[in-house]
Design an enzyme around this catalytic site. Structure first.
Site, PDB file in Angstrom:
ATOM      1  N   CYS A 139      -5.440  -2.871   2.628  1.00 22.26           N
ATOM      2  CA  CYS A 139      -5.183  -2.800   4.072  1.00 22.26           C
ATOM      3  C   CYS A 139      -6.434  -2.968   4.947  1.00 22.26           C
ATOM      4  CB  CYS A 139      -4.461  -1.492   4.384  1.00 22.26           C
ATOM      5  SG  CYS A 139      -3.541  -1.514   5.957  1.00 22.26           S
TER       6      CYS A 139
ATOM      7  N   LYS B  34      -9.712   2.416  -2.324  1.00 23.64           N
ATOM      8  CA  LYS B  34      -9.938   1.853  -0.998  1.00 23.64           C
ATOM      9  C   LYS B  34     -11.273   2.334  -0.432  1.00 23.64           C
ATOM     10  CE  LYS B  34      -7.547   1.577   3.508  1.00 23.64           C
ATOM     11  NZ  LYS B  34      -6.340   2.061   4.223  1.00 23.64           N
TER      12      LYS B  34
ATOM     13  N   GLU C  67       0.842  -1.195   0.000  1.00 22.22           N
ATOM     14  CA  GLU C  67       0.000   0.000   0.000  1.00 22.22           C
ATOM     15  C   GLU C  67       0.884   1.255   0.000  1.00 22.22           C
ATOM     16  OE1 GLU C  67      -3.586   1.918   2.757  1.00 22.22           O
ATOM     17  OE2 GLU C  67      -2.131   0.542   3.654  1.00 22.22           O
TER      18      GLU C  67
END
Length: 274
Positions: free
Chosen positions: A158, A124, A54
């Site tokens: 994540c 995300k 990330e």
């Protein structure tokens, strides 16, 4: 830019070769991080897919102003490298998009660049409010599944790992690729959730984390590939910059899903919504 890199060998039968790139991200220095990634890929030639962490080019910038990329430098490098190496590359970038009114909208964007240079991306969805990421970035609104090496891959970033509803198998993928800056203080959670997502979705999970430290956290890595039974089939050494390669067999996955078809009995979210 590196040129004339030898072509990866054609895939044999049902196998796909993936390399995890566990890097020590240099804060707000895309050029240095590009160089590190290129060196790791050079050490593991012949893969069909290389996976970076990330925000691999800058570090995890919860306040992106002045740090997030607005010139497309790292994406341009990913495209060039993918074409030259004849291999896909993925990883997330802190990216700022200029708007017509002069403002900038920021995304934590997981880019997937195919061997032909074609770009797909996932923004995300679950922004890490605990660290203030949600105050600065625009969250994603849709899932993204890409095809590579005969596999269908769901892209995650994540914190998404903690939310099983968002990543629930819906007949649309064979594996999950999750890229992260996951701190060592929560390493047991990382290890557990990766296996959980693999087992509950009967899928392979490719998870890549960073090592080193930034101003707020220390990272030990734990990048790994887990099969549909929750078994770790490849893992990077903790606290080391490393490139680790795994061969995945799509026919083995299909056979397991057919033999033990628990996904046929999965819940569908639409059943619980009026």
């Amino acid at each position: 830019m590196q040129q004339n890199i030898e072509e990866a060998p054609k895939r044999l039968y049902s196998f796909m070769r993936i390399t995890l790139l566990q890097t020590d991200i240099i804060w707000s220095s895309p050029g240095d991080n590009i160089q590190q990634a290129a060196q790791l890929m050079d050490s593991s030639r012949g893969s069909e897919l290389y996976v970076l962490p990330e925000m691999w080019s800058t570090g995890f910038a919860t306040q992106p102003e002045g740090i997030a990329e607005t010139d497309g430098q790292s994406l341009a490098w990913m495209i060039s490298e993918a074409q030259n190496r004849h291999a896909a590359i993925c990883g997330s970038i802190a990216e700022g998009e200029h708007q017509p009114d002069g403002s900038i909208v920021y995304h934590n964007r997981h880019y997937f660049v195919g061997a032909d240079g074609k770009v797909s991306y996932y923004d995300k969805r679950h922004l890490f409010g605990y660290a203030g990421e949600d105050a600065h970035y625009r969250r994603g609104e849709k899932r993204t599944v890409v095809s590579c090496g005969g596999w269908r891959w769901l892209l995650l970033v994540c914190y998404d790992l903690r939310f099983p509803v968002w990543s629930r198998y819906d007949g649309d993928y064979d594996g999950i690729i999750i890229v992260a800056n996951w701190p060592s203080s929560r390493q047991p959670v990382w290890d557990t959730l990766i296996r959980a997502r693999a087992i509950e979705n009967q899928c392979c999970v490719v998870a890549v984390n960073r090592v080193g430290q930034d101003e707020k956290c220390t990272y030990q890595g734990g990048s790994m590939v887990v099969d549909a039974k929750g078994r770790v089939i490849a893992r990077c050494p903790d606290n080391e910059v490393a490139a680790v390669t795994a061969d995945l067999d799509i026919e083995e996955l299909r056979a397991f899903r057919a033999k033990f078809p628990v996904l046929n009995d999965r819940d569908h979210i639409s059943e619980f919504i009026d």
